[in-house]
Design a protein around this motif. Structure first.
Motif, PDB file in Angstrom:
ATOM      1  N   GLU A  21      53.525   5.597  21.750  1.00 27.24           N
ATOM      2  CA  GLU A  21      54.344   6.608  22.430  1.00 27.24           C
ATOM      3  C   GLU A  21      53.482   7.771  22.911  1.00 27.24           C
ATOM      4  OE1 GLU A  21      57.749   9.953  21.657  1.00 27.24           O
ATOM      5  OE2 GLU A  21      56.381   9.325  20.083  1.00 27.24           O
ATOM      6  N   GLU A  22      52.557   8.233  22.083  1.00 22.97           N
ATOM      7  CA  GLU A  22      51.688   9.344  22.474  1.00 22.97           C
ATOM      8  C   GLU A  22      50.769   8.954  23.625  1.00 22.97           C
ATOM      9  OE1 GLU A  22      51.469  11.603  18.157  1.00 22.97           O
ATOM     10  OE2 GLU A  22      50.137   9.890  18.560  1.00 22.97           O
ATOM     11  N   THR A  25      53.368   8.900  26.737  1.00 22.32           N
ATOM     12  CA  THR A  25      54.004  10.165  27.109  1.00 22.32           C
ATOM     13  C   THR A  25      53.025  11.307  27.326  1.00 22.32           C
ATOM     14  OG1 THR A  25      54.374  10.789  24.796  1.00 22.32           O
ATOM     15  CG2 THR A  25      56.163   9.639  25.941  1.00 22.32           C
ATOM     16  N   HIS A  26      51.898  11.257  26.674  1.00 20.63           N
ATOM     17  CA  HIS A  26      50.950  12.360  26.851  1.00 20.63           C
ATOM     18  C   HIS A  26      49.757  11.945  27.718  1.00 20.63           C
ATOM     19  CE1 HIS A  26      48.860  16.099  26.034  1.00 20.63           C
ATOM     20  NE2 HIS A  26      47.781  15.381  25.793  1.00 20.63           N
ATOM     21  N   LYS A  29      50.742   9.578  31.128  1.00 18.37           N
ATOM     22  CA  LYS A  29      51.579  10.349  32.050  1.00 18.37           C
ATOM     23  C   LYS A  29      50.787  11.497  32.691  1.00 18.37           C
ATOM     24  CE  LYS A  29      55.828  13.066  32.217  1.00 18.37           C
ATOM     25  NZ  LYS A  29      56.930  13.610  31.411  1.00 18.37           N
ATOM     26  N   LYS A 104      58.368   2.453  22.651  1.00 15.51           N
ATOM     27  CA  LYS A 104      59.603   3.239  22.616  1.00 15.51           C
ATOM     28  C   LYS A 104      59.325   4.688  22.259  1.00 15.51           C
ATOM     29  CE  LYS A 104      62.643  -0.597  21.567  1.00 15.51           C
ATOM     30  NZ  LYS A 104      63.748  -1.061  20.756  1.00 15.51           N
ATOM     31  N   ALA A 105      60.233   5.550  22.714  1.00 13.79           N
ATOM     32  CA  ALA A 105      60.170   6.965  22.389  1.00 13.79           C
ATOM     33  C   ALA A 105      60.507   7.141  20.914  1.00 13.79           C
ATOM     34  CB  ALA A 105      61.145   7.755  23.266  1.00 13.79           C
ATOM     35  N   ARG A 106      60.277   8.327  20.403  1.00 12.50           N
ATOM     36  CA  ARG A 106      60.527   8.596  18.981  1.00 12.50           C
ATOM     37  C   ARG A 106      61.957   8.311  18.561  1.00 12.50           C
ATOM     38  NH1 ARG A 106      56.720  13.710  18.393  1.00 12.50           N
ATOM     39  NH2 ARG A 106      54.830  12.488  18.305  1.00 12.50           N
ATOM     40  N   ASP A 107      62.891   8.437  19.496  1.00 12.25           N
ATOM     41  CA  ASP A 107      64.287   8.158  19.133  1.00 12.25           C
ATOM     42  C   ASP A 107      64.515   6.657  18.928  1.00 12.25           C
ATOM     43  OD1 ASP A 107      64.501   6.986  21.659  1.00 12.25           O
ATOM     44  OD2 ASP A 107      65.666   8.631  22.503  1.00 12.25           O
ATOM     45  N   THR A 110      64.833   4.479  23.498  1.00  9.67           N
ATOM     46  CA  THR A 110      64.420   4.577  24.891  1.00  9.67           C
ATOM     47  C   THR A 110      63.071   3.905  25.089  1.00  9.67           C
ATOM     48  OG1 THR A 110      65.522   6.725  25.004  1.00  9.67           O
ATOM     49  CG2 THR A 110      64.014   6.169  26.800  1.00  9.67           C
ATOM     50  N   ILE A 112      59.782   3.435  27.023  1.00  7.82           N
ATOM     51  CA  ILE A 112      59.008   4.305  27.919  1.00  7.82           C
ATOM     52  C   ILE A 112      57.788   3.602  28.508  1.00  7.82           C
ATOM     53  CG2 ILE A 112      59.771   6.448  26.830  1.00  7.82           C
ATOM     54  CD1 ILE A 112      57.086   6.432  25.284  1.00  7.82           C
ATOM     55  N   GLY A 140      52.922   2.716  31.618  1.00  9.42           N
ATOM     56  CA  GLY A 140      54.145   3.501  31.669  1.00  9.42           C
ATOM     57  C   GLY A 140      55.103   2.803  32.607  1.00  9.42           C
TER      58      GLY A 140
END
Length: 154
Positions: A21-22, A25-26, A29, A104-107, A110, A112, A140
């Motif tokens: 995820e990191e 997303t970081h 992205k 997946k995102a932390r939730d 989702t 990603i 991504g």
């Protein structure tokens, strides 16, 4: 952006070990948006122009992350390669293995991005010899211009 810390000043045992995820997303992205980290953490390298055993030296020459006997991983941004393009290098080729995994995102609901696994084969197709070199290719969902690779040797 905060102050840059010299890696020599970090406590013993500190490792660069982002989650999937990191990475998406970081790092991925931000890089797709044209934001380049200074100092360099993850360098840009077209991994298909190099053999896998040459990549660790390229990584450590450009990244602030130093070689470590415990962690044999390298990270790269590389141009996106369409699915049907051969992933060949001067001495062999990368072959996908297994099914793509969702990032997946932390939730945890989702999606990603995706992660695919590739193994390096020395030689050419049909006569290739499987090696211990493996890469994880992260994408991504909105990114079709850049991939992030994690390279390691078993």
């Amino acid at each position: 952006m905060g102050a840059v810390t010299d890696l020599q000043d970090l406590p013993v045992g500190y490792r660069f070990h982002p989650t999937g995820e990191e990475f998406v997303t970081h790092y991925l992205k931000r890089r797709v948006q044209g934001i380049v980290d200074h100092p360099c953490i993850i360098p840009d390298v077209d991994i298909y122009q190099c053999d896998p055993w040459d990549l660790p030296d390229k990584f450590h020459a450009e990244s602030i992350i130093r070689p470590d006997d415990q962690v044999q991983e390298c990270w790269f941004f590389s141009p996106h390669t369409p699915q049907k393009v051969k992933r060949s290098t001067p001495s062999g080729y990368w072959k996908k293995t297994g099914d793509p995994k969702e990032v997946k995102a932390r939730d945890a609901s989702t999606v990603i991005g995706t992660k695919e696994y590739l193994v390096f084969y020395k030689g050419r197709s049909k006569n290739g010899i499987k090696t211990n070199w493996v890469i994880h290719e992260c994408h991504g969902l909105a990114s079709d211009v850049l991939n992030l690779f994690l390279l390691y040797s078993l």
